[in-house]
Design a protein around this motif. Sequence first.
Motif, PDB file in Angstrom:
ATOM      1  N   GLY A  38       0.845  -1.197   0.000  1.00  0.00           N
ATOM      2  CA  GLY A  38       0.000   0.000   0.000  1.00  0.00           C
ATOM      3  C   GLY A  38       0.876   1.240   0.000  1.00  0.00           C
ATOM      4  O   GLY A  38       1.391   1.646   1.031  1.00  0.00           O
TER       5      GLY A  38
ATOM      6  N   ALA B  51      -0.260   4.003  -1.856  1.00  0.00           N
ATOM      7  CA  ALA B  51      -1.162   5.116  -2.170  1.00  0.00           C
ATOM      8  C   ALA B  51      -1.369   6.039  -0.973  1.00  0.00           C
ATOM      9  O   ALA B  51      -1.416   5.600   0.174  1.00  0.00           O
TER      10      ALA B  51
ATOM     11  N   ILE C  33      -5.556  -0.773   3.184  1.00  0.00           N
ATOM     12  CA  ILE C  33      -4.560  -1.777   3.586  1.00  0.00           C
ATOM     13  C   ILE C  33      -5.053  -2.571   4.801  1.00  0.00           C
ATOM     14  O   ILE C  33      -4.857  -3.788   4.875  1.00  0.00           O
TER      15      ILE C  33
ATOM     16  N   LYS D  45       1.665   2.368  13.361  1.00  0.00           N
ATOM     17  CA  LYS D  45       0.851   1.972  12.189  1.00  0.00           C
ATOM     18  C   LYS D  45       1.076   0.521  11.818  1.00  0.00           C
ATOM     19  O   LYS D  45       0.150  -0.179  11.401  1.00  0.00           O
TER      20      LYS D  45
ATOM     21  N   LYS E  72      -2.315  -1.554  11.808  1.00  0.00           N
ATOM     22  CA  LYS E  72      -2.832  -2.014  10.513  1.00  0.00           C
ATOM     23  C   LYS E  72      -2.477  -3.468  10.241  1.00  0.00           C
ATOM     24  O   LYS E  72      -2.754  -3.978   9.155  1.00  0.00           O
TER      25      LYS E  72
END
Length: 398
Positions: free
Chosen positions: A273, A275, A308, A337, A341
């Motif tokens: 990920g 983006a 993600i 993170k 995530k």
Amino acid sequence: MLSLTNKRILLGITGGIAAYKCAELTRLFTKAGAEVRVAMTRAATEFITPLTMQALSGNRVHLDLLDSEAEAAMGHIELARWADLVLIAPATADFIARMSQGQADDILTTLVLATAAPIAVAPAMNQAMWGDSGTQANVAALAQRNYHIFGPAEGEQACGDVGLGRMLEPDELANACAGLFTPGQLAGRKIVITGGPTREAIDPVRFISNHSSGKMAYALAAEAVQAGAQVVLVSGPVHLDTPEGVTRLDVESAAEMLQAAQHNVGDADVFIGVAAVADYRPELVAKEKIKKQADEMQLRLVRNPDIISEIAASGSGLLMVGFAAETENVVHNGREKLAKKNLDLLFANEATATFNSDHIEVTAISAEGEQALPAANKHLMARKMLELIAAKLKTRNT
Ligand code: C5P
């Protein structure tokens, strides 16, 4: 044991002090079974003699474009076609600049243009010359053309400086060349990458977005293909050409990006990920262009899906790789993170220095620890990142 059996290597030597290492390099190549032909710039002959290179390669050395005798034995176009690999070692700053401009005013630049073989470049120069933005831009241009950049290494330099700029050692170069003939480290892997910004519509002509250029994602996609992977790039709106061999899916909003990613991760091994997804979108998208009427207006935003996290939570078993562009506490926030995530690997960087830049400096963060990756152009950084990703895939499978 190094094997280059029957490989035809065209060694191009340019005028740097590291040229003396080409004697050992040629010996290693021939010992590994390769056939070596040598072309030298005039400046290179000041550092190592053509006779030495002829004796070690067993072939006449090419020095001039317009040498009728050499052309009669094997013309330069024939030589360019003959090669399975062209290695420029050492590659001076000047030669790199000339290559990046596509010049063809001597035997070596002409061979580089004329060959269809992969081209590898082993830069060697003073650390300040290597660090110069002109040199870095030239190297980035070569990397973009899929030239393989081997090194340089860090350490003591002939001029007394210490830093990045030493040519890789002959055994390292020989190994790197052999690596080009073996399947890439990501051969047989499928990688899905998200890149660029998203656009969240306000009305038919307006949107909310960010400054992401997509350069990092596109560099990763290009380099992953080079490493043998099948790559799907789910891309927000950017002004970049699709790298060769990459399947690109254009999307606009975060919702579209999520849907395209979900459709493509089924048989993938890795999700990256990159983006810069908009965290919020307007709750309502006006059907018609909003008119300028009131002195104030309020836009109500709602949370976008975290792409993600959704992919990680779907239990797909993918290796999950994220990015964190932060403006403060880069590593600390990155580590948070990674956990939040549910990622295997995260690359944290300073946000404002990175958007639209060709360079990036990151810290790789995983459960095993942290590793600072020094500033480099995004293509070279992408290769480093993919090495870490390939290593993680390997430890997973063992
Ligand atoms: O925006 P944030 O700093 O949370 O981004 C960290 C990582 O999460 C990046 O890899 C980014 O591509 C991904 N992300 C995502 N969907 C979002 C927000 C971020 O996939 N809505």
